[in-house]
Design a protein around this motif. Structure first.
Motif, short mmCIF file in Angstrom:
data_model
loop_
_atom_site.label_atom_id
_atom_site.label_comp_id
_atom_site.label_asym_id
_atom_site.label_seq_id
_atom_site.Cartn_x
_atom_site.Cartn_y
_atom_site.Cartn_z
N LEU A 1 0.87 -1.19 0.00
CA LEU A 1 0.00 0.00 0.00
C LEU A 1 0.90 1.23 0.00
O LEU A 1 1.80 1.36 0.83
CB LEU A 1 -0.89 0.01 1.25
N GLN A 2 0.70 2.17 -0.94
CA GLN A 2 1.51 3.37 -1.01
C GLN A 2 0.63 4.59 -1.24
O GLN A 2 -0.36 4.53 -1.94
CB GLN A 2 2.54 3.26 -2.13
N GLN A 3 0.99 5.68 -0.59
CA GLN A 3 0.28 6.96 -0.78
C GLN A 3 1.34 8.00 -1.14
O GLN A 3 2.47 7.94 -0.67
CB GLN A 3 -0.43 7.36 0.52
N PHE A 4 0.97 8.98 -1.97
CA PHE A 4 1.93 9.97 -2.44
C PHE A 4 1.46 11.39 -2.16
O PHE A 4 0.27 11.67 -2.17
CB PHE A 4 2.17 9.83 -3.95
N SER A 5 2.40 12.25 -1.91
CA SER A 5 2.10 13.68 -1.82
C SER A 5 3.37 14.45 -2.17
O SER A 5 4.47 13.95 -2.02
CB SER A 5 1.63 14.06 -0.42
N ASP A 6 3.21 15.66 -2.64
CA ASP A 6 4.36 16.48 -3.02
C ASP A 6 4.13 17.88 -2.47
O ASP A 6 3.16 18.54 -2.81
CB ASP A 6 4.48 16.51 -4.54
N THR A 7 5.02 18.29 -1.55
CA THR A 7 4.89 19.63 -0.97
C THR A 7 6.16 20.40 -1.29
O THR A 7 7.17 20.25 -0.61
CB THR A 7 4.70 19.54 0.56
N GLY A 8 6.13 21.18 -2.37
CA GLY A 8 7.31 21.95 -2.78
C GLY A 8 8.42 21.00 -3.21
O GLY A 8 8.23 20.12 -4.04
N SER A 9 9.64 21.18 -2.61
CA SER A 9 10.76 20.31 -2.96
C SER A 9 10.72 19.02 -2.13
O SER A 9 11.53 18.14 -2.32
CB SER A 9 12.08 21.05 -2.70
N ARG A 10 9.79 18.93 -1.20
CA ARG A 10 9.70 17.75 -0.33
C ARG A 10 8.63 16.80 -0.86
O ARG A 10 7.49 17.19 -1.06
CB ARG A 10 9.36 18.18 1.10
N LYS A 11 9.02 15.56 -1.11
CA LYS A 11 8.09 14.55 -1.58
C LYS A 11 8.07 13.41 -0.57
O LYS A 11 9.06 13.14 0.09
CB LYS A 11 8.53 14.02 -2.95
N GLU A 12 6.92 12.74 -0.48
CA GLU A 12 6.85 11.62 0.48
C GLU A 12 5.85 10.57 0.01
O GLU A 12 4.94 10.84 -0.76
CB GLU A 12 6.49 12.13 1.88
N HIS A 13 6.09 9.34 0.46
CA HIS A 13 5.14 8.25 0.24
C HIS A 13 5.21 7.28 1.41
O HIS A 13 6.19 7.27 2.16
CB HIS A 13 5.41 7.54 -1.09
N VAL A 14 4.15 6.51 1.58
CA VAL A 14 4.06 5.58 2.70
C VAL A 14 4.02 4.16 2.16
O VAL A 14 3.32 3.86 1.20
CB VAL A 14 2.80 5.85 3.55
N LYS A 15 4.81 3.27 2.78
CA LYS A 15 4.81 1.86 2.40
C LYS A 15 4.48 1.03 3.64
O LYS A 15 5.05 1.27 4.71
CB LYS A 15 6.17 1.46 1.86
N ILE A 16 3.54 0.10 3.50
CA ILE A 16 3.16 -0.78 4.62
C ILE A 16 3.55 -2.21 4.26
O ILE A 16 3.14 -2.73 3.22
CB ILE A 16 1.65 -0.70 4.93
#
Length: 399
Positions: A1-16
Motif C-alpha cells: 500500500l503506497q500513498q503519495f504527496s508532493d509539498t514543494g521540494s519535499r516529496k513523500e510516500h508511505v509503504k506498509i
C-alpha cells in the motif's frame, strides 16, 4: 500500500509491509543470538574499564613528570644547544615559509591549513517507521520523505526506496581537500607533524574581497556557486567554501598571526615528542599564550574528562551486555502481559545493580597496583548496590 504527496521540494510516500508474528521457538532463537552478543559486550566492558584506569593513571603521572622537568625558554628567536633533548615550553606567533594556494579559485592565504569544502545540492531520503499488530500479523508502516539539501558527501540515490524522481549524480565535479603547510614555525623552532595536527581550529574564510574566478562560477556571500541560479539551485549544483586554521602572517582582512603555546622536546631547531618514564608521549599545543601551569592544568582536566567518559561507556556496555544475556527470562514469559512487565522491570534493576558493582570492582582492581587504599575504598563501595538490592527483598514469613 503506497500513498503519495508532493509539498514543494519535499516529496513523500508511505509503504506498509506485513509479516507473520514470530513463534516462540523463533523468538527463543533470536534471544539466544542476543545472549551471545551480550556476552561479547560484557567481556569487552571489563577490558575497557580496566585499561582505562591504567591509561588515566599513566597519563597523570606523565603530566606530573613533565611539569617537574619542563624548562620555559627565554627567547623563541634563538636556539640554545644547552636545551638539547630537554622538555621545553614556549609561546609565540605561527609562521610559515610560503602561502597556501587554490589556483582553481584564485585564492591564497598565509596559514598552516587551508580547507576547500565542496557541497552538492542533492536529494536526501528520510525514514519514519512505526510497528503495530493487526490480525495476528506484525505490520510496519514506513513513511519515506525526500528533500533537497546541500551535502558534503555524495548521497547514493540507488539505496532510496524510490529513486525515480530523486536521482543524484554519482560524483562531484570538484573535490574537497585540505592543504597543509610543509614548514610551520614558532620563532626559530619548527613544529613536528604531531604538533601541526593539533592546529585544527578552522574558521570560515570570507570571500567578499575576491572576484568570480570563472565565467561559470558565481560568488554569493562566502560561497562560490557552480550554478546557473544560486538562489534556485538544481540537483547536481555545487557550492564551494573555504576554511583556514593557524593564521601565520599578518593579513589586511584577517588580522595578525595566531599565537600558540607549545610544550615538546627540543631536538636541534625542531620541537618533537617527549617520551616520559611512565611510558607516555608529551607534545602539547594550545591556541593563545599560556603559562606552564595553565597548560598542565588543561591537560589534567582533559585526562579527567576522558577517564569519566570511558568509565560511563564501560558501565553502559556492561549494563547492555547483562540485559542481553538475561533477556531469555523475558522471552519465556512474554505471552503473560502483567508477568512480562514485572520481569522486565526486575531484569533492568538486576542489570543496573550488577553492572554498577562489577564496574566499581573492575576500577578498583585497576587501581590496586598504583593506589591500594583508594582501590580498597572503591571495592567496598562496589558492595553497596548489592546490599541495597538485597535489603529490599522482603524476609520470608516464619512458618
Amino acid at each position: 500500500l503506497q500513498q503519495f504527496s508532493d509539498t514543494g521540494s519535499r516529496k513523500e510516500h508511505v509503504k506498509i509491509t506485513s509479516e507473520s508474528k514470530p513463534g516462540f521457538l523463533e523468538r527463543l532463537s533470536e534471544t539466544s543470538g542476543g545472549m551471545l552478543m551480550g556476552l561479547v559486550i560484557f567481556l569487552l566492558s571489563f577490558y575497557l574499564l580496566f585499561t582505562n584506569e591504567g591509561r588515566a593513571l599513566r597519563t597523570a603521572k606523565s603530566l606530573d613528570e613533565g611539569l617537574s622537568l619542563v624548562f620555559p625558554l627565554d627567547s623563541i628567536h634563538s636556539v640554545s644547544q644547552q636545551n638539547e633533548g630537554r622538555l621545553v615550553h614556549l609561546a609565540g606567533a605561527l609562521s610559515t615559509s610560503k602561502p597556501l594556494f587554490d589556483p582553481s579559485y584564485g585564492l591564497s592565504i598565509q596559514a598552516v591549513k587551508l580547507k576547500r569544502n565542496v557541497e552538492m545540492y542533492q536529494w536526501v531520503e528520510y525514514e519514519d517507521s512505526t510497528e503495530y499488530e493487526e490480525n495476528g500479523e506484525i505490520k510496519k508502516e514506513t513513511k519515506y520523505s525526500y528533500n533537497t539539501e546541500w551535502k558534503s558527501e555524495v548521497v547514493n540515490s540507488r539505496n532510496f526506496d524510490r529513486e525515480i524522481g530523486h536521482k543524484n549524480p554519482s560524483a562531484m565535479a570538484v573535490e574537497s581537500f585540505t592543504a597543509v603547510s610543509p614548514n610551520v614555525q614558532v620563532g626559530s623552532f619548527v613544529l613536528s607533524t604531531g604538533l601541526v595536527d593539533k592546529i585544527d581550529d578552522f574558521k570560515q574564510l570570507s570571500l567578499s574581497h575576491l572576484e568570480d574566478p570563472h565565467a561559470d562560477v558565481t560568488r554569493g556571500g562566502d560561497y562560490f556557486y557552480h550554478s546557473e541560479n544560486p538562489r534556485r539551485p538544481e540537483v547536481g549544483d555545487l557550492r564551494v567554501s573555504f576554511f583556514y586554521a593557524g593564521l601565520s602572517g599578518d593579513d589586511p582582512h584577517l588580522g595578525s598571526a595566531d599565537k600558540v603555546t607549545v610544550i615538546a622536546r627540543q631536538r636541534g631547531n625542531q620541537l618533537v615528542p617527549y617520551h616520559t618514564k611512565s611510558g607516555d608521549v608529551l607534545q602539547i599545543l594550545y591556541p593563545g599564550e599560556l603559562s606552564v601551569e595553565e597548560v598542565f592544568q588543561k591537560e589534567h582536566e582533559s585526562n579527567t574528562m576522558k577517564t569519566w567518559a570511558l568509565r560511563a561507556a564501560g558501565w553502559l556496555a556492561m549494563f547492555v551486555g547483562i540485559s542481553l544475556m538475561t533477556r531469555i527470562f523475558y522471552t519465556l514469559v512474554d505471552w503473560f502481559p502483567v508477568v512480562r512487565d514485572l520481569v522486565n522491570v526486575g531484569l533492568k534493576a538486576f542489570a543496573f545493580c550488577v553492572a554498577s558493582s562489577l564496574s566499581l570492582l573492575t576500577i578498583s582492581v585497576g587501581w590496586l597496583f598504583y593506589r591500594p587504599l583508594w582501590a580498597l575504598l572503591i571495592g567496598l563501595l562496589a558492595v553497596v548496590p548489592i546490599v541495597v538490592a538485597k535489603s529490599r527483598v522482603p524476609p520470608k514469613k516464619q512458618q
